[in-house]
Enzyme design. Structure first.
Site, PDB file in Angstrom:
ATOM      1  N   GLU A  58      11.068 -31.393 -29.483  1.00 60.32           N
ATOM      2  CA  GLU A  58      10.652 -31.143 -28.109  1.00 60.32           C
ATOM      3  C   GLU A  58      11.901 -31.173 -27.239  1.00 60.32           C
ATOM      4  OE1 GLU A  58       7.454 -33.617 -26.617  1.00 60.32           O
ATOM      5  OE2 GLU A  58       8.359 -33.681 -24.613  1.00 60.32           O
TER       6      GLU A  58
ATOM      7  N   GLU B  30      11.501 -33.575 -16.269  1.00 54.37           N
ATOM      8  CA  GLU B  30      10.312 -34.401 -16.099  1.00 54.37           C
ATOM      9  C   GLU B  30      10.533 -35.300 -14.892  1.00 54.37           C
ATOM     10  OE1 GLU B  30       7.979 -35.730 -19.875  1.00 54.37           O
ATOM     11  OE2 GLU B  30      10.111 -35.986 -20.324  1.00 54.37           O
TER      12      GLU B  30
END
Length: 293
Positions: free
Chosen positions: A164, A169
């Site tokens: 990933e 974020e």
């Protein structure tokens, strides 16, 4: 995997990238920062000057179905999240040159929040490249927006084995602190080995900022407004540490609550909460692969 340090491997990777992106390549132009190989050498990688895949959001209506699909449903998404993802235009819409993803406090499925999660899987899958988005993140405790990538074919196994890449974020209880990370079988937060970097971005919630990764066979390097923030080098030990030798696709979403986003609770008054995305651009790794070994 084949040794990416050889020229043939670089050419094959670039050609496969172009095939998967469905676009022809352009002459090399821009330089990426130096990336160390497992042997300690340094090379300069170049990227094409024109995006091979992009969405400028210069239209009105739902997200372009030729570029984006929707992940749908609730169930927590592996993180005990509170939202139900929909394909409703009230959760993801394009107008005035901007994609707006909106998390709402409203019944959706069996959940109390609705949101959207856009994926380019099968419509934009990339092996190496410069991936950049310009975005504004939402206010509000309990919001968890992300711009990220997952492996398309999961050739190395389920999460985190196939990898990933988190380009951006942001958790609302820690405003203006942006996180860039990778997850692999060897390096992930479940076993306390996750590789991540955080960077304070003044105005992250009030204005647009550029979030980017340069992904090459040597390293994944992250930048915010062109400033270097994160480096994860290919140590040459195989796919447990470096599964990033396969095509990945993009995801754009706002989660609500969850194991991380909900650590300090959820401010119900923060909704509706929106993430705005001005553009997403993907530049292919140049066919010549860059500098010599």
């Amino acid at each position: 995997m084949a040794d990416a340090r050889h020229l043939t491997g670089r050419i094959f990777g670039a050609l496969l990238w172009s095939f998967l992106a469905g676009c022809a390549g352009q002459p090399a132009a821009r330089d990426a920062p130096h990336a160390g190989t497992a042997a300690g050498a340094e090379r300069t990688w170049t990227f094409e000057p024109v995006p091979a895949w992009r969405d400028e959001f210069d239209y009105t209506g739902p997200p372009d179905p030729a570029k984006w699909s929707h992940d749908l449903g609730g169930g927590g998404w592996g993180n005990n999240e509170l939202q139900h993802y929909t394909d409703r235009i009230g959760n993801a819409a394009v107008a005035d040159g901007v994609l707006t993803i909106t998390a709402r406090r409203e019944p959706a499925g069996e959940r109390e929040y609705s949101s959207a999660r856009l994926v380019s899987r099968g419509k934009g899958d990339f092996l190496y490249g410069r991936i950049e988005a310009r975005a504004r993140v939402p206010h509000g405790r309990g919001t968890w927006p992300a711009i990220w990538m997952l492996a398309t074919d999961r050739a190395h196994g389920g999460w985190p084995d196939s990898g990933e890449i988190d380009i951006m974020e942001h958790v609302g209880f820690d405003p203006e602190r942006v996180h860039m990370s990778v997850h692999t079988k060897t390096y992930n937060h479940v076993i306390g080995t996750q590789r991540t970097a955080t960077h304070t971005v003044p105005g992250a919630m009030s204005g647009f900022h550029r979030y980017r990764v340069d992904w090459t066979p040597d390293a994944i390097r992250g930048y915010i407004d062109d400033a270097p923030v994160f480096t994860f080098a290919n140590e040459g030990s195989g796919p447990d540490a470096w599964p990033f030798d396969r095509p990945f696709h993009l995801l754009l979403n706002i989660a609500v609550g969850g194991d991380w986003g909900g650590q300090k609770g959820v401010d119900t008054g923060a909704f509706p909460a929106t993430m705005e995305v001005d553009y997403v651009r993907v530049y292919a790794l140049a066919a010549d692969g860059g500098g010599g070994d």
